[in-house]
Write a protein that holds these residues in place. Structure first.
Motif, PDB file in Angstrom:
ATOM      1  N   LEU A  11       0.824  -1.210   0.000  1.00 13.93           N
ATOM      2  CA  LEU A  11       0.000   0.000   0.000  1.00 13.93           C
ATOM      3  C   LEU A  11       0.853   1.252   0.000  1.00 13.93           C
ATOM      4  O   LEU A  11       0.624   2.185  -0.759  1.00 13.93           O
ATOM      5  CB  LEU A  11      -0.867   0.032   1.258  1.00 13.93           C
ATOM      6  CG  LEU A  11      -2.218  -0.627   1.204  1.00 13.93           C
ATOM      7  CD1 LEU A  11      -2.979  -0.295   2.483  1.00 13.93           C
ATOM      8  CD2 LEU A  11      -2.984  -0.188  -0.012  1.00 13.93           C
ATOM      9  N   HIS A  12       1.814   1.266   0.904  1.00  8.35           N
ATOM     10  CA  HIS A  12       2.682   2.430   1.039  1.00  8.35           C
ATOM     11  C   HIS A  12       3.442   2.673  -0.259  1.00  8.35           C
ATOM     12  O   HIS A  12       3.549   3.802  -0.737  1.00  8.35           O
ATOM     13  CB  HIS A  12       3.668   2.178   2.187  1.00  8.35           C
ATOM     14  CG  HIS A  12       4.511   3.361   2.525  1.00  8.35           C
ATOM     15  ND1 HIS A  12       3.984   4.507   3.079  1.00  8.35           N
ATOM     16  CD2 HIS A  12       5.828   3.589   2.376  1.00  8.35           C
ATOM     17  CE1 HIS A  12       4.966   5.387   3.273  1.00  8.35           C
ATOM     18  NE2 HIS A  12       6.088   4.853   2.855  1.00  8.35           N
TER      19      HIS A  12
ATOM     20  N   ARG B 146       2.788   1.609  -3.378  1.00 12.62           N
ATOM     21  CA  ARG B 146       2.093   1.908  -4.635  1.00 12.62           C
ATOM     22  C   ARG B 146       1.789   3.395  -4.785  1.00 12.62           C
ATOM     23  O   ARG B 146       1.868   3.932  -5.882  1.00 12.62           O
ATOM     24  CB  ARG B 146       0.847   1.047  -4.812  1.00 12.62           C
ATOM     25  CG  ARG B 146      -0.377   1.469  -4.036  1.00 12.62           C
ATOM     26  CD  ARG B 146      -1.536   0.523  -4.362  1.00 12.62           C
ATOM     27  NE  ARG B 146      -2.712   0.859  -3.567  1.00 12.62           N
ATOM     28  CZ  ARG B 146      -3.767   0.078  -3.458  1.00 12.62           C
ATOM     29  NH1 ARG B 146      -3.813  -1.087  -4.078  1.00 12.62           N
ATOM     30  NH2 ARG B 146      -4.801   0.449  -2.730  1.00 12.62           N
ATOM     31  N   THR B 147       1.465   4.070  -3.676  1.00 20.13           N
ATOM     32  CA  THR B 147       1.206   5.514  -3.820  1.00 20.13           C
ATOM     33  C   THR B 147       2.515   6.289  -3.922  1.00 20.13           C
ATOM     34  O   THR B 147       2.597   7.255  -4.666  1.00 20.13           O
ATOM     35  CB  THR B 147       0.371   6.070  -2.657  1.00 20.13           C
ATOM     36  OG1 THR B 147       0.930   5.634  -1.427  1.00 20.13           O
ATOM     37  CG2 THR B 147      -1.060   5.639  -2.755  1.00 20.13           C
ATOM     38  N   LEU B 148       3.512   5.871  -3.174  1.00 19.74           N
ATOM     39  CA  LEU B 148       4.808   6.553  -3.271  1.00 19.74           C
ATOM     40  C   LEU B 148       5.380   6.405  -4.682  1.00 19.74           C
ATOM     41  O   LEU B 148       5.823   7.380  -5.295  1.00 19.74           O
ATOM     42  CB  LEU B 148       5.779   5.971  -2.227  1.00 19.74           C
ATOM     43  CG  LEU B 148       7.201   6.514  -2.221  1.00 19.74           C
ATOM     44  CD1 LEU B 148       7.231   8.031  -2.121  1.00 19.74           C
ATOM     45  CD2 LEU B 148       8.008   5.908  -1.069  1.00 19.74           C
TER      46      LEU B 148
ATOM     47  N   ALA C  10       3.727   5.796  -7.390  1.00 24.94           N
ATOM     48  CA  ALA C  10       2.869   6.504  -8.349  1.00 24.94           C
ATOM     49  C   ALA C  10       3.177   7.994  -8.358  1.00 24.94           C
ATOM     50  O   ALA C  10       2.967   8.680  -9.354  1.00 24.94           O
ATOM     51  CB  ALA C  10       1.397   6.263  -8.016  1.00 24.94           C
ATOM     52  N   SER C  11       3.680   8.485  -7.223  1.00 21.27           N
ATOM     53  CA  SER C  11       4.031   9.898  -7.150  1.00 21.27           C
ATOM     54  C   SER C  11       5.231  10.239  -8.031  1.00 21.27           C
ATOM     55  O   SER C  11       5.467  11.393  -8.365  1.00 21.27           O
ATOM     56  CB  SER C  11       4.249  10.238  -5.670  1.00 21.27           C
ATOM     57  OG  SER C  11       5.037  11.340  -5.483  1.00 21.27           O
TER      58      SER C  11
ATOM     59  N   ALA D  21       5.322   9.285 -11.057  1.00 17.23           N
ATOM     60  CA  ALA D  21       4.797   9.248 -12.427  1.00 17.23           C
ATOM     61  C   ALA D  21       4.831  10.597 -13.129  1.00 17.23           C
ATOM     62  O   ALA D  21       4.883  10.653 -14.355  1.00 17.23           O
ATOM     63  CB  ALA D  21       3.362   8.708 -12.428  1.00 17.23           C
TER      64      ALA D  21
ATOM     65  N   GLN E 113       3.492   3.730 -13.636  1.00 17.50           N
ATOM     66  CA  GLN E 113       4.221   2.514 -13.256  1.00 17.50           C
ATOM     67  C   GLN E 113       5.650   2.496 -13.818  1.00 17.50           C
ATOM     68  O   GLN E 113       6.173   1.471 -14.231  1.00 17.50           O
ATOM     69  CB  GLN E 113       3.431   1.272 -13.663  1.00 17.50           C
ATOM     70  CG  GLN E 113       2.209   1.111 -12.749  1.00 17.50           C
ATOM     71  CD  GLN E 113       1.156   0.195 -13.295  1.00 17.50           C
ATOM     72  OE1 GLN E 113       0.874   0.207 -14.494  1.00 17.50           O
ATOM     73  NE2 GLN E 113       0.548  -0.588 -12.428  1.00 17.50           N
TER      74      GLN E 113
ATOM     75  N   LEU F 242      13.664  10.272   1.067  1.00 16.35           N
ATOM     76  CA  LEU F 242      13.214   8.886   1.233  1.00 16.35           C
ATOM     77  C   LEU F 242      14.073   8.154   2.259  1.00 16.35           C
ATOM     78  O   LEU F 242      15.264   8.422   2.373  1.00 16.35           O
ATOM     79  CB  LEU F 242      13.313   8.145  -0.106  1.00 16.35           C
ATOM     80  CG  LEU F 242      12.501   8.723  -1.264  1.00 16.35           C
ATOM     81  CD1 LEU F 242      12.875   8.018  -2.564  1.00 16.35           C
ATOM     82  CD2 LEU F 242      11.010   8.587  -0.989  1.00 16.35           C
TER      83      LEU F 242
ATOM     84  N   GLU G 168      12.416   2.767   2.054  1.00 14.17           N
ATOM     85  CA  GLU G 168      11.570   3.185   0.930  1.00 14.17           C
ATOM     86  C   GLU G 168      12.322   3.076  -0.396  1.00 14.17           C
ATOM     87  O   GLU G 168      11.734   2.708  -1.417  1.00 14.17           O
ATOM     88  CB  GLU G 168      11.080   4.621   1.145  1.00 14.17           C
ATOM     89  CG  GLU G 168       9.922   4.682   2.137  1.00 14.17           C
ATOM     90  CD  GLU G 168       9.665   6.083   2.677  1.00 14.17           C
ATOM     91  OE1 GLU G 168       8.610   6.279   3.290  1.00 14.17           O
ATOM     92  OE2 GLU G 168      10.521   6.976   2.515  1.00 14.17           O
TER      93      GLU G 168
END
Lengths: 130, 427
Positions: free
Chosen positions: A33-34, A36-38, A40-41, A43, A49, A96, A100
C-alpha cells in the motif's frame, strides 16, 4: 559511452545499503500500500508505473519499469550522497528512507515495460472559460 | 448488508444509466457486467486531481469499483506551461487534450455536465441532466475566484478586457493577444492575491514570461507587479536574481499591494496607497475552494478551503466525501503534481476502505514544480512530503529545496515532466 555498457558497469559495482536488514530480506507484500502511492508519485516525471514517454530527446526521463533493483537502489543512494550529480533527483532521494528506496526499487524492477505516449493535442474549443 | 448494498447499486445504476443517456460503456465495464461493482465513486472535476483519482481507482480496484467523472469542460487544458503561451514559446493548442483515451483505457464513465446541487445525506449529486448517487464522492473542482472585493470583474465581458488567465483557456489567449497588440513602451500590470492561491510560483513565472516577450519585441515596455503578499511567495531568491540580471530595469515589484478596486474601462487598479494605470492589465483574483466544495458544505467557517484526513482525503465534516487538489486546506502547495499525489493517496484509501481494509497509515509522496524564466530555461522547487502521525498533517521531509540557478537542462526536464504527467493523467 554506450548506455547499456555503462549501466552494466554500474550494476556490477553496486554495494547494497547496510541497515541492519539486508535488502534481499525485504518483503514486498508488507509494504504494498505504502509503496504503490509513493511509486505513483514518481509518475509526473517517470510515467505510469515507471514507464516514461520517449520522444527521442536527450532529456527523456528514465524509464524505471523493469530496471534491475540493485541498480535503482544504487542510483538513488548516489543521488542522495551527491556521488552522482543531479538537477532534481537529490531532492527526492534525500527525502526517502533507505527502506523506501528498497521498496521503490523492488516495485519498479517488477513493473512491465510498456511503451507510453503523450496524448494527442487538440484545438481549443469555443466554449466559455469560468 | 452486502446484498442490500448491491441491490442499491443495481437499482441506482439503471436510474443513472437512463439519466445519463449518452454514457458510453467501455470494454472494462462490459466485462464487469457479470459481476456488479462493489461500489460507485463519483468524481466531480476532470483536472489533474480528478483524472488521477479516476484512473488509479480503476487500476487498483482492478475494475471492481465503478467510477463516474462529472466534468463541465469538453477538454483538458493544462495550467502548467500555460504561462509560456504569454511568453510566445507555446500555443494554447499545445496544451489542450481530449479525455477519450483515459475513458476508454480505464473504463471510466464520463458525464460532461455542470453540478447544480449536492445532497450529502442522500449521497446524491444533481446535474443539469439529472441525479446520480454515490457510495463515495470525490470533490476535485480546483479553485474558484472570489469577486467579493472586485465586483467590477465578475462579468465575462470584464474578464475579456482584464483576463485573470489563472485557469488555462481562452483567457490565456486573450491576454496573449493583448500583449501582442500593446505598443512598445506600454505598461503591463499584474496583481497577485494573498496566498494561498493556485500555483505559488506561477505569478512570478508569468512576470518572467511577459518580460521575455517584451524584451525581445517591445523593449521600451515596463512591468508593474502589485503583490498582496509581503514578499515573493515562492523561489524568491531565484526570481529576484533573474529579474535583476535577465530583465534588468523592466520589472517594478511592489509588495503589500493588495488591489482594492478596478476601473475596467480605463484599466486602472487601486491599492490602499496608489492608482496604477495599465495598457494591459492582468488581475489574478483571490481564490477559494471550487463551487462544488461549497455546495457540499465542505468549507471551514473561518477560511474558504476544505479540511481533510490526510490518510484518505475524506472531509473532516462530511462522511464519504473526499476532497483532493487545490481545494484542500493544507500547507501543501496547490500544484498539479501535488493534486495527482493527493489523488493517488485518496484513490488507494478508497480502494481499501471499500473492501473493508485500512488505508496506508503513513503516506509519503513527492512534489516537483518547475518555473520557466524564458523560453528555454527552468528551475525547480521539489520536496518529499511525509505524514506526521502526531500532528496529522503532511510535512516536508529534509532534503527538499530549489535549483541553484535556472538552466536549459531543467527546461528540458520540465517539458519531460509535462509530457509524462499528461500521459499519466490522460491515457
Amino acid at each position: 559511452m554506450n548506455k547499456l555498457l555503462l549501466n552494466l558497469m554500474l550494476i556490477s559495482s553496486v554495494i547494497l545499503p547496510s541497515q541492519g536488514k539486508a535488502a534481499e530480506d525485504f518483503v514486498y507484500a508488507d509494504h504494498a500500500l505504502h509503496t504503490r502511492t509513493l511509486a505513483a508519485s514518481c509518475a509526473a516525471c517517470h510515467g505510469t508505473q515507471g514507464n516514461a514517454v520517449t520522444l527521442n530527446a536527450e532529456f527523456d526521463a528514465t524509464t524505471l519499469a523493469g530496471l534491475d533493483k540493485a541498480y535503482i537502489v544504487q542510483r538513488l543512494i548516489d543521488f542522495r550522497s551527491g556521488a552522482r550529480p543531479a538537477t532534481v533527483m537529490h531532492r527526492h532521494a534525500n527525502g526517502l528512507s533507505l527502506e523506501e528506496i528498497n521498496q521503490l526499487a523492488d516495485y519498479f524492477s517488477h513493473q512491465k515495460k510498456i511503451k507510453r505516449h503523450v496524448p494527442a493535442t487538440q484545438t481549443l474549443k469555443a466554449v466559455h472559460d469560468e | 448488508m452486502m446484498s442490500s448494498l448491491t441491490d442499491f447499486n443495481r437499482r441506482d445504476f439503471i436510474k443513472t444509466a437512463s439519466a445519463l443517456g449518452a454514457l458510453s460503456f467501455a470494454p472494462h465495464a462490459i466485462a464487469m457486467g457479470k459481476k456488479p461493482p462493489i461500489g460507485r465513486v463519483v468524481i466531480i472535476g476532470g483536472g489533474y486531481a480528478g483524472t488521477s483519482a479516476a484512473k488509479y481507482i480503476r487500476m487498483w480496484s482492478m475494475g471492481s469499483i465503478e467510477v463516474v467523472v462529472i466534468e463541465q469542460s469538453p477538454q483538458f487544458i493544462s495550467c502548467p506551461l500555460s504561462n509560456l503561451v504569454l511568453g510566445g514559446s507555446q500555443q494554447i493548442n499545445d496544451l489542450t487534450f481530449g479525455y477519450d483515451l483515459l475513458k476508454k483505457n480505464h473504463g471510466i464513465k464520463w458525464v460532461q455536465d455542470t453540478v447544480t446541487a449536492i445532497n450529502t445525506d442522500a449521497k446524491k449529486v444533481t446535474m443539469q441532466r439529472g441525479d446520480i448517487t454515490y457510495d463515495r464522492l470525490i470533490v476535485a473542482p480546483g479553485v474558484d475566484f472570489n469577486y467579493d472585493s472586485l465586483p467590477q470583474l465578475q462579468t465575462g465581458d470584464a474578464q475579456k478586457q482584464i483576463p485573470h488567465a489563472w485557469k488555462a483557456g481562452w483567457q490565456t489567449v486573450y491576454l496573449r493577444q493583448q500583449l501582442e497588440a500593446m505598443p512598445d513602451g506600454g505598461v503591463f500590470v499584474m496583481t497577485i492575491p494573498k496566498a494561498p492561491y493556485r500555483c505559488p510560483p506561477g505569478p512570478y513565472e508569468r512576470v518572467c514570461q511577459v518580460a521575455h516577450y517584451l524584451k525581445n519585441h517591445k523593449p521600451n515596455s515596463k512591468i508593474i507587479v502589485l503583490d498582496a503578499n509581503a514578499e515573493i511567495v515562492s523561489k524568491k531568491g531565484l526570481f529576484t536574481k533573474v529579474w535583476a540580471n535577465t530583465y534588468s530595469g523592466m520589472i517594478d515589484y511592489r509588495h503589500d499591494s493588495a488591489v482594492v478596486s478596478v476601473d475596467v474601462p480605463t484599466k486602472t487598479v487601486s491599492t490602499e496607497f496608489e492608482q496604477v494605470k495599465a495598457d494591459v492589465l492582468n488581475v489574478i483574483p483571490p481564490q477559494h475552494a471550487g463551487k462544488p466544495a461549497q455546495m457540499a458544505g465542505l468549507l471551514e467557517s473561518d477560511y474558504p478551503w476544505c479540511e481533510v484526513d490526510f490518510l484518505s482525503y475524506e472531509s473532516k465534516h462530511v462522511r464519504d466525501v473526499h476532497v483532493i487538489g487545490d481545494s484542500v486546506a493544507s500547507g501543501l502547495p496547490k500544484s498539479a503534481h501535488m493534486a495527482t499525489s493527493q489523488a493517488r493517496v485518496c484513490a488507494s484509501a478508497i480502494v481499501e476502505l471499500t473492501q473493508g481494509r485500512e488505508p496506508d497509515p503513513a503516506p509519503v509522496f513527492a512534489n516537483t514544480c518547475y518555473s520557466f524564466v524564458d523560453d528555454k530555461q527552468a528551475m525547480h522547487v521539489a520536496n518529499v512530503y511525509r505524514y506526521d502521525a502526531a500532528r496529522k498533517i503532511m510535512l516536508s521531509a529534509e532534503g527538499g529545496g530549489v535549483s541553484l540557478a535556472p538552466s536549459e537542462k531543467e527546461g528540458a526536464y520540465a517539458k519531460a515532466w509535462a509530457h509524462n504527467i499528461w500521459s499519466d493523467v490522460l491515457t
